[in-house]
Design an enzyme around this catalytic site. Structure first.
Site: not given
Ligand code: UDP
Length: 328
Positions: A100, A115, A146, A176
């Site tokens: 999308n 990302a 994932y 992070t």
């Protein structure tokens, strides 16, 4: 004024990106369906005229009126516990959501940055991981939802770039940390810091010989910003190459927090990568970027943040309640 859409705006990295682009003078349109994100992370922006927020699930058609210069797609569960609990949403946001947003980028002639993650390398057989390494992923393992969503995401992004000429960027984000991480998301840094603050033992999974390399959030955001502004279309690793075993890391956290607790060992989750360290030569060469904040300083800043949370938040031990989002 430049206009930027940030998906996952209420999440850890998304909220830091909103702050950064507001500071740079952009009009920021935040979008999040709040499954894992938290409005608390961006509520300070609501009073600003140059900030808008839409509670929307990007796996459904995404409409934004007016011009758009940039899109940052950061919507996704990102902790192993989250994507075990909401595996289908994780697959959908990486696949349908990305589709999308690429369509929106094409329509608006906007530059889009996706990302991605070091998880595309799976349990890596090449160390440190360079962007050329194809990875070692178990498609049907618990982390597959994932890892494969992110691998598909990279593929469809390159397809839109090559076939439709969409101006794309791909960042591969390595572990992070920093303020605004969710305390109970199960990731190792909030887990250890929460345990230290509650006076519990620190839970090391496996024998703790697995390694990670932790990047402070300000460095990560700077790397993402530089990549967005560059003209480089292939994936770039952004992370801090300073590697440590989880066992040694637990000792560092014990020293930092001054807790009297000890380390206890629990079983290692399936397909937990044994080692992870980014090769950041590309980021150094192409973006002139490298991390500046060492672990000692970064962990202290992060601990200060967790210390500032209320007792209630600290003791809310259960992970986020996903039940209202899950159709059985
Ligand atoms: N880990 C741990 N104790 C915890 C949480 C995580 O030892 O309470 C380990 C986990 O098994 C992994 C590493 O810490 O080896 C980093 O886990 P995290 O969930 O933060 O992210 P990952 O890099 O695995 O996606």
């Amino acid at each position: 004024m430049k206009r930027i859409l940030i998906t996952g705006a209420a999440g850890f990295l998304g909220s830091h990106l909103c702050d950064r682009f507001i500071k740079e003078g952009y009009h920021v349109i935040g979008m999040d369906n709040l499954i894992t994100g938290d409005l608390k992370n961006i509520e300070h922006l609501f009073k600003l005229e140059k900030f808008e927020f839409y509670n929307h699930d990007v796996t459904k058609f995404v409409h934004v009126s007016g011009k758009l210069d940039y899109i940052l797609h950061f919507a996704s569960p990102a902790s192993p516990i989250d994507y075990l609990k909401i595996p289908i949403q994780t697959l959908k946001v990486g696949a349908l959501g990305t589709h999308n947003l690429l369509g929106l980028a094409k329509d608006k002639k906007a530059r889009i940055l996706i990302a991605s993650t070091s998880e595309v390398y799976g349990d890596p057989l090449v160390h440190p991981q360079t962007e050329e390494y194809y990875g070692n992923v178990n498609t049907i393992g618990p982390r597959g939802v994932y890892d494969e969503a992110k691998r598909f995401q990279e593929s469809i992004t390159m397809a839109y770039h090559r076939f439709h000429n969409v101006d794309t960027r791909i960042v591969r984000i390595f572990n992070t940390y920093g303020p605004k991480m969710r305390l109970n998301d199960g990731r190792v840094i909030p887990a250890f810091m929460g345990q230290a603050l509650r006076g519990e033992d620190l839970t090391v999974f496996g024998d703790g010989s697995q390694t990670r390399s932790f990047c402070y959030v300000d460095d990560q955001i700077e790397g993402i910003f530089k990549l967005l502004m560059s003209d480089y279309n292939l994936p770039v690793n952004i992370g801090n190459p300073h590697e440590i075993t989880i066992k040694d890391f637990a000792e560092e956290i014990i020293n930092l927090t001054g807790t009297n607790q000890k380390v206890v060992y629990k079983s290692l989750p399936q397909n937990d990568p044994l080692q992870r360290q980014p090769d950041i030569s590309k980021a150094k060469e192409i973006l002139g970027w490298e991390p500046k904040v060492g672990r000692e300083k970064g962990m202290k800043l992060t601990f200060d943040y967790f210390k500032s949370l209320s007792e209630e938040e600290l003791n809310k031990k259960e992970h986020k309640d996903f039940s209202k989002h899950i159709k059985k």
